[in-house]
Design a protein around this motif. Sequence first.
Motif, PDB file in Angstrom:
ATOM      1  N   GLU A 106      -3.797   6.909   4.193  1.00 52.12           N
ATOM      2  CA  GLU A 106      -2.583   6.087   4.146  1.00 52.12           C
ATOM      3  C   GLU A 106      -1.351   6.861   4.617  1.00 52.12           C
ATOM      4  OE1 GLU A 106      -3.769   2.834   0.745  1.00 52.12           O
ATOM      5  OE2 GLU A 106      -2.540   4.539   0.139  1.00 52.12           O
TER       6      GLU A 106
ATOM      7  N   GLY B  86       0.467   3.045  -4.632  1.00 52.34           N
ATOM      8  CA  GLY B  86      -0.783   3.800  -4.632  1.00 52.34           C
ATOM      9  C   GLY B  86      -0.883   4.777  -3.485  1.00 52.34           C
ATOM     10  N   PHE B  87      -2.010   5.472  -3.450  1.00 53.36           N
ATOM     11  CA  PHE B  87      -2.301   6.378  -2.341  1.00 53.36           C
ATOM     12  C   PHE B  87      -3.800   6.582  -2.237  1.00 53.36           C
ATOM     13  CE2 PHE B  87      -3.279  10.446  -0.430  1.00 53.36           C
ATOM     14  CZ  PHE B  87      -2.630  10.292   0.785  1.00 53.36           C
ATOM     15  N   LYS B  88      -4.287   6.412  -1.023  1.00 52.05           N
ATOM     16  CA  LYS B  88      -5.668   6.743  -0.678  1.00 52.05           C
ATOM     17  C   LYS B  88      -5.627   7.570   0.591  1.00 52.05           C
ATOM     18  CE  LYS B  88      -7.485   2.480  -2.535  1.00 52.05           C
ATOM     19  NZ  LYS B  88      -7.528   1.084  -2.200  1.00 52.05           N
ATOM     20  N   SER B  89      -6.578   8.464   0.733  1.00 51.01           N
ATOM     21  CA  SER B  89      -6.648   9.298   1.922  1.00 51.01           C
ATOM     22  C   SER B  89      -6.602   8.429   3.176  1.00 51.01           C
ATOM     23  CB  SER B  89      -7.930  10.133   1.896  1.00 51.01           C
ATOM     24  OG  SER B  89      -7.958  10.980   3.006  1.00 51.01           O
TER      25      SER B  89
ATOM     26  N   ALA C  98      -3.303  10.677  -8.130  1.00 49.52           N
ATOM     27  CA  ALA C  98      -3.038  10.241  -6.748  1.00 49.52           C
ATOM     28  C   ALA C  98      -1.660  10.722  -6.290  1.00 49.52           C
ATOM     29  CB  ALA C  98      -3.138   8.718  -6.639  1.00 49.52           C
TER      30      ALA C  98
ATOM     31  N   GLU D 261      -0.907  13.024  -2.816  1.00 47.87           N
ATOM     32  CA  GLU D 261      -0.049  12.649  -1.687  1.00 47.87           C
ATOM     33  C   GLU D 261       1.094  13.641  -1.452  1.00 47.87           C
ATOM     34  OE1 GLU D 261       1.822   8.802  -1.918  1.00 47.87           O
ATOM     35  OE2 GLU D 261       2.994   9.345  -3.663  1.00 47.87           O
TER      36      GLU D 261
END
Length: 163
Positions: free
Chosen positions: A149, A144-147, A59, A63
Motif C-alpha cells: 500500500e 490500515g496498512f498492508k504491504s 501495522a 508502515e
Amino acid sequence: MRRTFIAALILLFLAATAYAVGEPAVDFTLKDLSGKSLRLADQKGQVVLLTFWMTWCSACKIEMPHHQRLYDQYKDKGFAVWSITADTPSDLPQVRSIVRRHKLTYPVLHDSDSRVNGLYNPRSDYPYSVLIDREGKVVWTHVGFKSGEEVELEEQIKKALGL
C-alpha cells in the motif's frame, strides 16, 4: 419511530467516519516529543501526511519505515510527515523507543487528549493516514496498512506535489 432512529444512527455513523476528501484541513497545534509546539497552518504550501498510530498497533510500526523513506525522498520538494500518537503520557517512553528503533526524523506529536484524533480519526482506526495538499485541503485518506500500500501512498504524494 424506529426508521427515524435507524436513519439518525446512519447519519451519526457517517459523520464519524474518515475525514472527507476535498474539505479544508482543520488547523491544530500539538507538541512534539521534545515539547516544541507545531501548528498545521504553518505548513501551508507544503504537502503534509498526518499519520495516526498507537504503540500497541503492529501495522503502524510496519508502515513507519515506508513513511521515513518517503519523507527522506520528498522532503526537499515540499513534503512533510507528522506522526501523531494518542497514547497516554505513561506510554511516552515506549513511543520514544519506537521512534529511536525506526530512526524517525520527522516530527512525532503527542495528542494527549485525543482532540486532534477526534477531528481527523473519530473512529480511532489505526493506522490512519490523511494527506493534505499545498492549499490545505485533504486530498486522500487511508485506513490500515498492508504491504504494497506504500506504492499507492507514494503516487498520492507525487500527485499532490505535482511530480
